[in-house]
Scaffold this motif. Structure first.
Motif, short mmCIF file in Angstrom:
data_model
loop_
_atom_site.label_atom_id
_atom_site.label_comp_id
_atom_site.label_asym_id
_atom_site.label_seq_id
_atom_site.Cartn_x
_atom_site.Cartn_y
_atom_site.Cartn_z
N CYS A 118 0.84 -1.27 -0.02
CA CYS A 118 0.07 -0.20 0.02
C CYS A 118 0.95 1.21 0.11
CB CYS A 118 -0.74 0.12 1.17
SG CYS A 118 -0.13 -0.46 2.68
N CYS A 294 0.99 0.58 8.84
CA CYS A 294 -0.51 0.91 7.92
C CYS A 294 -0.35 2.43 7.82
CB CYS A 294 -1.79 0.36 8.98
SG CYS A 294 -3.27 1.18 8.08
N CYS A 353 -1.60 -6.77 4.50
CA CYS A 353 -2.68 -5.64 5.09
C CYS A 353 -3.46 -6.36 6.20
CB CYS A 353 -3.60 -5.06 4.12
SG CYS A 353 -4.90 -4.18 5.11
FE1 F3S Z 1 -2.19 -0.55 3.93
FE2 F3S Z 1 -4.24 -1.93 4.78
FE3 F3S Z 1 -3.35 0.06 6.17
S1 F3S Z 1 -3.79 -1.67 2.83
S2 F3S Z 1 -2.70 1.48 4.41
S3 F3S Z 1 -2.16 -1.89 5.92
S4 F3S Z 1 -5.51 -0.63 5.63
#
Ligand code: F3S
Length: 403
Positions: A118, A294, A353
């Motif tokens: 991501c 994240c 994720c």
């Molecule tokens: Fe990545 Fe999942 Fe957070 S895709 S931005 S770890 S919600």
């Protein structure tokens, strides 16, 4: 909308019905936004890769693409799924769930996805002024705001159609005048902690909605802190970019010529953010596990974490999961840092994720994290409660430093 001869042929179905449908959707969305032409993109980034996101209907759709022997036309990356072959040992979801998630990843790989993360900007740095079709809110805000690349905040399926055709519509943030700020946000007495910046971002996102903000007063910030702020803005706001003082490359041009679009000026103080945190309902205070990454962490963050852990006893009392893009293991100085972190007991997990994953099925009830994006989504998607904590506090708790 004007189409080139080649685009017309795609649109008519000369290269198959799926490509025709993909281009028709791009044209339709573009027309609804006032676009008069299509443009080529250099990089597509797809979201909606988790089986818990797309379910059986999404998987069936992907299987059809494979049957038709389609392949992405441009460089393409994608968000991570809930689990991959290497991380099955940490995430023992049901066999059916794992099998379907792995099949989704295999299909995307066969269509041409290079990397699952991501944070695609840590894999390929966006160039100033280039056109992208990205879905994944944090990545979009980083590409537009930090690098001056141009992408709208696309839905996953639209980015997929752009990957198949190499095209997007020329409207929204692809156009210079749409990138001018409408609201000035003056931040009073800013701090540097991740939790502060994340909550600030959630607050700004909710304040501005779809209006580009010009954020002032933050001073110097490293990339991980900028990401934290932008990821949070993208979580609560529909806007796809921010101009940040002394950081965004478009700032000098905007300041010299384009401040006339500003409609509002707002001061943000600590008490506004505290109020926002207190209104979060799904909080807990004794995490069973800690999630860092994240969005997936930057190289700079790894250096910061290594420094923080330099003197701790390498026996964590609770697990820390650190989520990274996969390519760091191919870069020798980063691989060394990751090995060092692993020796301190940190679980380094690549291309996954945890937030859009059924963590509650594994028995987790309370998750500690530095991420405001995770604060927002873990209760909804992973069905867990959240303890929002600064990095230092996580390290203190996990390694019982100073207790
Ligand atoms: Fe990545 Fe999942 Fe957070 S895709 S931005 S770890 S919600």
């Amino acid at each position: 909308m004007y189409l080139t001869r080649h685009e017309e042929r795609i649109y008519r179905g000369d290269f198959g019905e799926t490509l025709a449908r993909a281009l028709r959707v791009i044209v339709k969305v573009g027309e609804s936004m006032g676009a008069r032409k299509l443009i080529n993109i250099s990089h597509a980034h797809i979201s909606g890769v988790g089986y818990s996101n797309i379910g059986d209907a999404g998987l069936e759709f992907l299987r059809d693409l494979v049957k038709e022997k389609l392949f992405f036309k441009v460089y393409t990356t994608a968000n991570p799924g809930s689990v991959n072959v290497e991380s099955v040992k940490y995430f023992s979801y049901s066999k059916e769930f794992i099998d379907k998630q792995l099949e989704i990843l295999d299909i995307y790989r066969s269509l041409g996805v290079d990397v699952f993360t991501c944070a695609p900007y840590h894999v390929r740095t966006p160039r100033y002024g280039e056109h992208l079709s990205w879905a994944e809110s944090n990545a979009i805000l980083v590409a537009n705001s930090l690098y001056g690349a141009r992408t709208n905040k696309e839905a996953g399926v639209l980015a997929l159609f752009s990957a198949l055709t190499g095209k997007t519509y020329y409207a929204g943030l692809h156009i210079t005048r749409e990138r001018y700020p409408r609201v000035v946000i003056n931040v009073k007495n800013p701090r540097r902690e991740y939790t502060y910046l994340g909550l600030l971002g959630l607050y700004i996102g909710r304040l501005v909605g779809d209006k580009v903000p010009y954020i002032r007063g933050l001073g110097k910030l490293d990339i991980e802190r900028i990401k934290t702020l932008l990821a949070a803005i993208g979580t609560t706001g529909s806007v796809g970019m921010s101009i940040i003082e002394n950081i965004s490359p478009e700032e000098p041009d905007i300041l010299s010529k384009h401040t006339k679009y500003i409609e509002d000026r707002i001061e943000v103080e600590d008490k506004d953010i505290k109020f926002f945190e207190e209104s979060s309902r799904e909080l807990c205070d004794d995490p069973e596990v800690f999630i860092i990454g994240c969005p997936h962490v930057s190289p700079e963050f790894l250096l910061e974490l290594r420094e923080l852990l330099a003197k701790v006893d390498p026996k964590p009392k609770k697990p820390i999961w650190l989520f990274t893009p996969p390519i760091y293991s191919n870069i020798s100085y980063l691989r060394e840092i990751l090995d060092e972190l692993s020796r301190k007991g940190i679980y380094v997990i690549k291309s996954v994720c945890p937030v859009t994953s059924p963590l509650s099925e594994l028995g987790y009830r309370c998750v500690g994290t530095t991420s405001s994006k995770a604060l927002f989504y873990l209760p909804k998607l992973a069905k867990t409660r959240v303890a929002l904590m600064d990095l230092q506090d996580i390290v203190r708790k996990v390694y019982e430093v100073g207790s």
